[in-house]
Design a protein around this motif. Sequence first.
Motif, PDB file in Angstrom:
ATOM      1  N   TYR A   2       6.869  -3.576   6.935  1.00  0.00           N
ATOM      2  CA  TYR A   2       8.047  -2.780   6.603  1.00  0.00           C
ATOM      3  C   TYR A   2       7.591  -1.469   5.988  1.00  0.00           C
ATOM      4  N   VAL A   3       8.077  -0.356   6.519  1.00  0.00           N
ATOM      5  CA  VAL A   3       7.741   0.966   6.007  1.00  0.00           C
ATOM      6  C   VAL A   3       8.933   1.483   5.207  1.00  0.00           C
ATOM      7  N   ILE A   4       8.710   1.707   3.917  1.00  0.00           N
ATOM      8  CA  ILE A   4       9.777   2.135   3.008  1.00  0.00           C
ATOM      9  C   ILE A   4       9.517   3.563   2.549  1.00  0.00           C
ATOM     10  N   ASN A   5      10.450   4.453   2.805  1.00  0.00           N
ATOM     11  CA  ASN A   5      10.324   5.857   2.427  1.00  0.00           C
ATOM     12  C   ASN A   5      10.727   6.025   0.970  1.00  0.00           C
ATOM     13  N   ILE A   6       9.825   6.585   0.154  1.00  0.00           N
ATOM     14  CA  ILE A   6      10.098   6.779  -1.278  1.00  0.00           C
ATOM     15  C   ILE A   6      10.016   8.255  -1.647  1.00  0.00           C
ATOM     16  N   SER A   7      10.306   9.141  -0.680  1.00  0.00           N
ATOM     17  CA  SER A   7      10.200  10.582  -0.918  1.00  0.00           C
ATOM     18  C   SER A   7      11.325  11.111  -1.800  1.00  0.00           C
ATOM     19  N   SER A   8      12.383  10.322  -1.972  1.00  0.00           N
ATOM     20  CA  SER A   8      13.493  10.733  -2.837  1.00  0.00           C
ATOM     21  C   SER A   8      13.792   9.615  -3.831  1.00  0.00           C
ATOM     22  N   GLU A   9      14.743   9.845  -4.709  1.00  0.00           N
ATOM     23  CA  GLU A   9      15.080   8.855  -5.735  1.00  0.00           C
ATOM     24  C   GLU A   9      15.606   7.568  -5.122  1.00  0.00           C
ATOM     25  N   ASP A  10      16.316   7.700  -4.015  1.00  0.00           N
ATOM     26  CA  ASP A  10      16.871   6.535  -3.320  1.00  0.00           C
ATOM     27  C   ASP A  10      15.960   6.144  -2.166  1.00  0.00           C
ATOM     28  N   GLU A  11      15.244   5.039  -2.315  1.00  0.00           N
ATOM     29  CA  GLU A  11      14.358   4.576  -1.266  1.00  0.00           C
ATOM     30  C   GLU A  11      15.180   4.096  -0.061  1.00  0.00           C
ATOM     31  N   TYR A  12      14.579   4.200   1.117  1.00  0.00           N
ATOM     32  CA  TYR A  12      15.256   3.649   2.291  1.00  0.00           C
ATOM     33  C   TYR A  12      14.234   3.064   3.257  1.00  0.00           C
ATOM     34  N   LEU A  13      14.681   2.087   4.011  1.00  0.00           N
ATOM     35  CA  LEU A  13      13.816   1.415   4.979  1.00  0.00           C
ATOM     36  C   LEU A  13      13.686   2.290   6.212  1.00  0.00           C
ATOM     37  N   GLU A  14      12.481   2.776   6.450  1.00  0.00           N
ATOM     38  CA  GLU A  14      12.248   3.720   7.547  1.00  0.00           C
ATOM     39  C   GLU A  14      11.910   3.033   8.860  1.00  0.00           C
TER      40      GLU A  14
ATOM     41  N   THR B 227      -7.372   4.651   2.952  1.00  0.00           N
ATOM     42  CA  THR B 227      -8.421   5.625   3.242  1.00  0.00           C
ATOM     43  C   THR B 227      -7.840   7.026   3.121  1.00  0.00           C
ATOM     44  N   GLN B 228      -8.684   8.023   3.269  1.00  0.00           N
ATOM     45  CA  GLN B 228      -8.179   9.400   3.210  1.00  0.00           C
ATOM     46  C   GLN B 228      -7.365   9.771   4.447  1.00  0.00           C
ATOM     47  N   HIS B 229      -7.430   8.950   5.485  1.00  0.00           N
ATOM     48  CA  HIS B 229      -6.677   9.217   6.710  1.00  0.00           C
ATOM     49  C   HIS B 229      -5.372   8.428   6.788  1.00  0.00           C
ATOM     50  N   GLY B 230      -5.243   7.429   5.929  1.00  0.00           N
ATOM     51  CA  GLY B 230      -4.065   6.582   5.964  1.00  0.00           C
ATOM     52  C   GLY B 230      -4.432   5.159   5.587  1.00  0.00           C
ATOM     53  N   ILE B 231      -3.548   4.238   5.904  1.00  0.00           N
ATOM     54  CA  ILE B 231      -3.779   2.829   5.608  1.00  0.00           C
ATOM     55  C   ILE B 231      -4.354   2.156   6.846  1.00  0.00           C
ATOM     56  N   VAL B 232      -5.506   1.526   6.675  1.00  0.00           N
ATOM     57  CA  VAL B 232      -6.141   0.784   7.760  1.00  0.00           C
ATOM     58  C   VAL B 232      -5.955  -0.701   7.482  1.00  0.00           C
ATOM     59  N   PHE B 233      -5.578  -1.445   8.507  1.00  0.00           N
ATOM     60  CA  PHE B 233      -5.395  -2.883   8.334  1.00  0.00           C
ATOM     61  C   PHE B 233      -5.816  -3.619   9.603  1.00  0.00           C
ATOM     62  N   ILE B 234      -6.140  -4.895   9.423  1.00  0.00           N
ATOM     63  CA  ILE B 234      -6.668  -5.691  10.528  1.00  0.00           C
ATOM     64  C   ILE B 234      -5.882  -6.986  10.654  1.00  0.00           C
TER      65      ILE B 234
ATOM     66  N   GLU C 268       0.864  -1.180   0.000  1.00  0.00           N
ATOM     67  CA  GLU C 268       0.000   0.000   0.000  1.00  0.00           C
ATOM     68  C   GLU C 268       0.896   1.224   0.000  1.00  0.00           C
ATOM     69  N   GLU C 269       0.377   2.345  -0.486  1.00  0.00           N
ATOM     70  CA  GLU C 269       1.166   3.591  -0.560  1.00  0.00           C
ATOM     71  C   GLU C 269       0.415   4.722   0.113  1.00  0.00           C
ATOM     72  N   PHE C 270       1.146   5.490   0.949  1.00  0.00           N
ATOM     73  CA  PHE C 270       0.547   6.650   1.603  1.00  0.00           C
ATOM     74  C   PHE C 270       1.661   7.555   2.108  1.00  0.00           C
ATOM     75  N   ALA C 271       1.502   8.858   1.893  1.00  0.00           N
ATOM     76  CA  ALA C 271       2.419   9.873   2.428  1.00  0.00           C
ATOM     77  C   ALA C 271       3.878   9.589   2.073  1.00  0.00           C
ATOM     78  N   ASP C 272       4.155   9.332   0.781  1.00  0.00           N
ATOM     79  CA  ASP C 272       5.515   9.085   0.300  1.00  0.00           C
ATOM     80  C   ASP C 272       6.159   7.871   0.952  1.00  0.00           C
ATOM     81  N   ARG C 273       5.333   6.911   1.303  1.00  0.00           N
ATOM     82  CA  ARG C 273       5.845   5.670   1.887  1.00  0.00           C
ATOM     83  C   ARG C 273       5.116   4.479   1.292  1.00  0.00           C
TER      84      ARG C 273
END
Length: 227
Positions: free
Chosen positions: A95-107, A124-131, A80-85
């Motif tokens: 695993y949360v991966i930051n993709i805000s720049s050309e070089d991705e990094y594990l956040e 969702t419009q508020h973020g990623i919801v999961f169960i 899933e993708e949200f807020a450049d991650r």
Amino acid sequence: NASPTITVDAFDSNGTGFKTAVISNRRAYVGNFRMVTESGLIKEFPDAIMKSNVNQFDSFSENGILEVSVNDGDEIIKLEEFADRILCFKRNTLYVINISSEDEYLEDVLPGYGIEEPHQAVKTQHGIVFINSSGLHLYSGEGEITNLTATKRKPWEYNNEGKRFPIGFYFKEAVPTIGYDRENDKIIVLRSSRAIDFQVDITTDANQTLEVAIQTGYLYSANGKIM
């Protein structure tokens, strides 16, 4: 020699493809994929992510495999993708991966926040919801993950008669499904995606009547309040 490529389809007749994908930053990111190598063999990458070329969502090469992909043997269930991650859900870990720049990094690496099936996470419009078995969670991209059901309903809760009928949303052989009603800004939680979700009441009259009440699920607002 040309780089190995795959087509942007779920596993096709050639055995290539992927199980989950998102599009962000003018690229397609695919996870849990198969590709044809230069020798013509099909190689599997169940725990890795690969990105496409910019503005070429069906063009992939082995050079596009993310270095931040964690080869832990735990297969990727959903991206899933949200807020450049990119949120990379595996069975046991998120695993949360930051993709805000050309070089991705594990956040961040978050054990215990994995999911079993793709239908257990939704954007969702508020973020990623999961169960999962510990609750209904919200990743907003700010601060810690919020458990929306922490004070509402326990995943493994049973009624007052003991462990006869589960009234929680997570129990054996009944993996829940969630969806998002964008118009009303509500999360829909269906207790069981694998079997009919029901509660049986048997009367003691002479006819031995069997009554079945179908329980379709629960509705939560964006802040987790049960409706």
